[in-house]
Design a protein around this motif. Structure first.
Motif, PDB file in Angstrom:
ATOM      1  N   LYS A   1       0.828  -1.202   0.000  1.00 31.44           N
ATOM      2  CA  LYS A   1       0.000   0.000   0.000  1.00 31.44           C
ATOM      3  C   LYS A   1       0.863   1.253   0.000  1.00 31.44           C
ATOM      4  O   LYS A   1       0.411   2.330  -0.401  1.00 31.44           O
ATOM      5  N   HIS A   2       2.098   1.096   0.475  1.00 33.12           N
ATOM      6  CA  HIS A   2       3.013   2.237   0.535  1.00 33.12           C
ATOM      7  C   HIS A   2       4.024   2.230  -0.599  1.00 33.12           C
ATOM      8  O   HIS A   2       4.508   3.297  -1.004  1.00 33.12           O
ATOM      9  N   PHE A   3       4.355   1.039  -1.106  1.00 32.72           N
ATOM     10  CA  PHE A   3       5.352   0.914  -2.169  1.00 32.72           C
ATOM     11  C   PHE A   3       4.821  -0.034  -3.236  1.00 32.72           C
ATOM     12  O   PHE A   3       4.434  -1.163  -2.922  1.00 32.72           O
ATOM     13  N   PRO A   4       4.781   0.402  -4.505  1.00 37.92           N
ATOM     14  CA  PRO A   4       4.220  -0.434  -5.573  1.00 37.92           C
ATOM     15  C   PRO A   4       4.910  -1.787  -5.728  1.00 37.92           C
ATOM     16  O   PRO A   4       4.289  -2.765  -6.137  1.00 37.92           O
ATOM     17  N   SER A   5       6.212  -1.832  -5.408  1.00 37.18           N
ATOM     18  CA  SER A   5       6.959  -3.072  -5.584  1.00 37.18           C
ATOM     19  C   SER A   5       8.124  -3.117  -4.605  1.00 37.18           C
ATOM     20  O   SER A   5       8.478  -2.097  -3.987  1.00 37.18           O
ATOM     21  N   LYS A   6       8.732  -4.277  -4.485  1.00 34.86           N
ATOM     22  CA  LYS A   6       9.920  -4.409  -3.640  1.00 34.86           C
ATOM     23  C   LYS A   6      11.047  -3.533  -4.176  1.00 34.86           C
ATOM     24  O   LYS A   6      11.808  -2.951  -3.403  1.00 34.86           O
TER      25      LYS A   6
END
Length: 204
Positions: A46-51
């Motif tokens: 929810k805070h970062f689209p991807s690792k």
């Protein structure tokens, strides 16, 4: 709500830094980071689209901090050779203090965003050395030279020279490695190679 979201985001970033410090990018998983942060895995996305985006945020944070520390080392008084030596020692000692993290920052594959930023964040280090070299030339402490080119060579050389030792050198050998690297960088810029040990900025 906005404040809580921002706080959670910072907790995730801090947890990621701790995980990368311990095991690098390669073995850092979203599940492991979530466990370290004490949040659900889905909350991270929810805070970062991807690792990769999360890793890049951490890379930028750490790199910005390390650049600031090296700038502080460069701003201390001394001859050009002293200042070059101090920056090199500061960078190297901090790298040895957090070896796994340093390897991750310098060379470990962590996605396209980190790879792009790794090149971008070399520029400030080059600027630090270039400024020292230019002032050294003006003061008559260093021979006339292409400050930008030499600075780029110093940064590239420091990174290449540290990759191996970070993985294999024992603590008793660190001083010798750093002394050799300092002497090389000073000589490469045309300064005197017998500079005394400088006061590195090591604490985070």
């Amino acid at each position: 709500m906005a404040s809580r979201l921002a706080e959670t985001r910072e907790e995730i970033i801090a947890a990621t830094l701790r995980v990368v410090w311990k095991c690098g990018y390669a073995d850092a998983t979203v599940a492991g980071i979530a466990a370290e942060a004490g949040v659900a895995t889905g909350l991270i996305y929810k805070h970062f689209p991807s690792k990769d985006d999360l890793f890049d945020e951490v890379f930028q944070r750490i790199s910005t901090r390390e650049i600031a520390v090296c700038r502080a080392a460069a701003s201390m008084t001394g001859t050009a050779a002293d200042r070059i030596s101090r920056v090199v020692e500061t960078f190297a000692r901090r790298a040895f203090k957090g070896r796994r993290l340093a390897v991750a920052l310098l060379v470990e594959s962590a996605g396209q965003a980190v790879e792009a930023d790794r090149l971008k964040f070399r520029r400030p280090y080059q600027d630090i050395f270039a400024d020292i070299i230019r002032s050294g030339v003006l003061a008559g402490e260093l021979p006339d030279q292409d400050a930008e080119l030499v600075a780029a060579a110093l940064v590239g050389g420091i990174v290449e020279c540290l990759i191996g030792p970070l993985s294999r050198v024992g603590n008793s050998e660190i001083d010798a490695v750093i002394a050799t690297l300092r002497a090389f960088c000073v000589r490469a810029s045309g300064g005197q190679s017998h500079v005394t040990r400088s006061s590195a900025i090591v604490m985070a």
